[in-house]
Write a protein that holds these residues in place. Structure first.
Motif, PDB file in Angstrom:
ATOM      1  N   ASP A  36       0.839  -1.191   0.000  1.00 45.40           N
ATOM      2  CA  ASP A  36       0.000   0.000   0.000  1.00 45.40           C
ATOM      3  C   ASP A  36       0.884   1.255   0.000  1.00 45.40           C
ATOM      4  N   PRO A  37       1.419   1.630  -1.163  1.00 43.41           N
ATOM      5  CA  PRO A  37       2.335   2.778  -1.216  1.00 43.41           C
ATOM      6  C   PRO A  37       1.748   4.100  -0.707  1.00 43.41           C
ATOM      7  N   PRO A  38       0.484   4.448  -1.002  1.00 43.35           N
ATOM      8  CA  PRO A  38      -0.025   5.723  -0.474  1.00 43.35           C
ATOM      9  C   PRO A  38      -0.071   5.761   1.054  1.00 43.35           C
ATOM     10  N   PHE A  43       4.919   8.033   6.596  1.00 45.35           N
ATOM     11  CA  PHE A  43       6.204   8.739   6.650  1.00 45.35           C
ATOM     12  C   PHE A  43       5.976  10.214   6.966  1.00 45.35           C
ATOM     13  N   GLU A  44       4.968  10.797   6.345  1.00 44.62           N
ATOM     14  CA  GLU A  44       4.656  12.205   6.591  1.00 44.62           C
ATOM     15  C   GLU A  44       4.271  12.431   8.059  1.00 44.62           C
TER      16      GLU A  44
END
Length: 73
Positions: free
Chosen positions: A42-44, A50-51
């Motif tokens: 799930d890249p998004p 990370f944000e």
């Protein structure tokens, strides 16, 4: 050729224990596959996580450095 590639002692260890070499390669392959699977899951969501982590570490700015007409010394 094996001694040049592996560097002597490592080649001797694996040449005497082929099952250990096979298990090491299987373990390495499983580790790489796990990292790739988690990364592609799930890249998004990973980007959002990370944000949020960066916001938690950095926090909000409470001070501001402003230079005068000649800049900061």
């Amino acid at each position: 050729m094996g001694r040049q590639l592996w560097g002597g002692e490592a080649f001797d260890i694996f040449s005497g224990h082929p099952a250990q070499l096979a298990l090491a390669l299987v373990g390495l392959s499983l580790g790489v596959a796990t990292i790739i699977a988690v990364g592609h899951r799930d890249p998004p969501a990973r980007g959002r996580a990370f944000e949020l982590s960066m916001d938690a570490v950095n926090g909000a700015a409470t001070h501001q450095i402003v230079g005068g007409p000649q800049g900061i010394d």
